[in-house]
Scaffold this active site. Structure first.
Site, PDB file in Angstrom:
ATOM      1  N   HIS A 108    -118.940 -25.360   4.748  1.00 19.72           N
ATOM      2  CA  HIS A 108    -118.121 -25.534   5.758  1.00 19.72           C
ATOM      3  C   HIS A 108    -118.478 -24.734   6.518  1.00 19.72           C
ATOM      4  O   HIS A 108    -118.858 -24.118   6.943  1.00 19.72           O
ATOM      5  CB  HIS A 108    -116.006 -25.509   5.075  1.00 19.72           C
ATOM      6  CG  HIS A 108    -116.458 -23.754   4.850  1.00 19.72           C
ATOM      7  ND1 HIS A 108    -114.773 -23.241   4.950  1.00 19.72           N
ATOM      8  CD2 HIS A 108    -116.499 -22.518   4.003  1.00 19.72           C
ATOM      9  CE1 HIS A 108    -115.073 -21.761   4.990  1.00 19.72           C
ATOM     10  NE2 HIS A 108    -116.627 -21.691   4.004  1.00 19.72           N
ATOM     11  N   HIS A 113    -107.828 -28.345   6.374  1.00 17.24           N
ATOM     12  CA  HIS A 113    -108.971 -27.519   5.375  1.00 17.24           C
ATOM     13  C   HIS A 113    -110.211 -28.433   4.424  1.00 17.24           C
ATOM     14  O   HIS A 113    -109.287 -28.580   3.613  1.00 17.24           O
ATOM     15  CB  HIS A 113    -109.617 -26.036   5.919  1.00 17.24           C
ATOM     16  CG  HIS A 113    -110.756 -25.622   5.831  1.00 17.24           C
ATOM     17  ND1 HIS A 113    -110.937 -25.567   7.273  1.00 17.24           N
ATOM     18  CD2 HIS A 113    -111.628 -25.247   4.559  1.00 17.24           C
ATOM     19  CE1 HIS A 113    -112.487 -25.071   6.901  1.00 17.24           C
ATOM     20  NE2 HIS A 113    -112.675 -24.332   4.993  1.00 17.24           N
ATOM     21  N   CYS A 124    -114.857 -28.189  10.274  1.00 21.02           N
ATOM     22  CA  CYS A 124    -114.718 -28.627   8.869  1.00 21.02           C
ATOM     23  C   CYS A 124    -114.659 -29.995   8.717  1.00 21.02           C
ATOM     24  O   CYS A 124    -115.717 -30.474   7.862  1.00 21.02           O
ATOM     25  CB  CYS A 124    -113.596 -28.020   8.044  1.00 21.02           C
ATOM     26  SG  CYS A 124    -111.631 -28.705   8.514  1.00 21.02           S
TER      27      CYS A 124
END
Length: 197
Positions: free
Chosen positions: A173, A161, A113
């Site tokens: 993402h 994240h 990510c």
């Protein structure tokens, strides 16, 4: 009822009209051509006239109004540049859709990510930290309701994240093992915060 123009607006309109007229006259020949030999004689003498070019007609803008315009233009330049960087980063991230997730990967063939975020922003000419926790401290904090495309969106507590806001409640993402880079609903994960680079 229409508002009456201010004195400053009228001055600008007059100067603009004068400049347009001067520009039109500056392209005319300096003298009217003599009639052809077989044409009827002219009743008046040919008149010649020098016309100043438009650049010499317009006075330089000065005073507080001109200074305000210049200051506004200078202030707008960094904002426009930042918007262009975010747009470029988003475009780069979107171009990675379908590439595999790999923990610690920073591209170009695989991403995690934060690797996707750092890769996309690097391609846009902006360095951001490598991991999501550090990325959550850069730029300016923005509310969820004020997100713009290209903003960074962070999830979970503590932050673990990150994605790039794509507009319409979506993020691009690199989500997790076995999942490729993709666009997802932002609300599918617990929102933590957002930052504008």
């Amino acid at each position: 009822m229409p508002q009456r123009p201010t004195a400053q607006a009228l001055r600008v309109a007059i100067v603009a009209t004068t400049a347009a007229a001067a520009a039109a006259l500056s392209v005319l020949p300096a003298a009217i051509a003599a009639p052809a030999p077989d044409a009827a004689p002219a009743s008046a003498a040919t008149v010649t006239r020098d016309v100043a070019p438009a650049a010499n007609v317009l006075p330089a803008a000065t005073g507080p109004a001109a200074q305000n315009v210049a200051a506004a233009a200078q202030a707008a330049a960094p904002a426009a540049q930042a918007t262009a960087v975010r747009s470029s980063a988003l475009s780069t991230a979107m171009a990675q859709i379908g590439k595999p997730y790999s923990w610690g990967a920073t591209g170009p063939s695989a991403f995690d990510c934060s690797g996707l975020v750092s890769y996309a922003y690097e391609k846009a000419g902006k360095d951001v930290p490598r991991n999501s926790k550090a990325q959550a401290g850069v730029g300016t904090k923005v509310s969820k309701s004020s997100l713009k495309p290209g903003d960074l969106v962070f999830f979970y507590k503590p932050v673990s994240h990150v994605g790039i806001y794509a507009g319409g409640g979506k993020i691009v993402h690199a989500s997790t093992s076995g999942e490729p880079v993709k666009v997802s609903d932002m609300d599918s994960m617990p929102f933590n915060s957002a930052r504008r680079i």
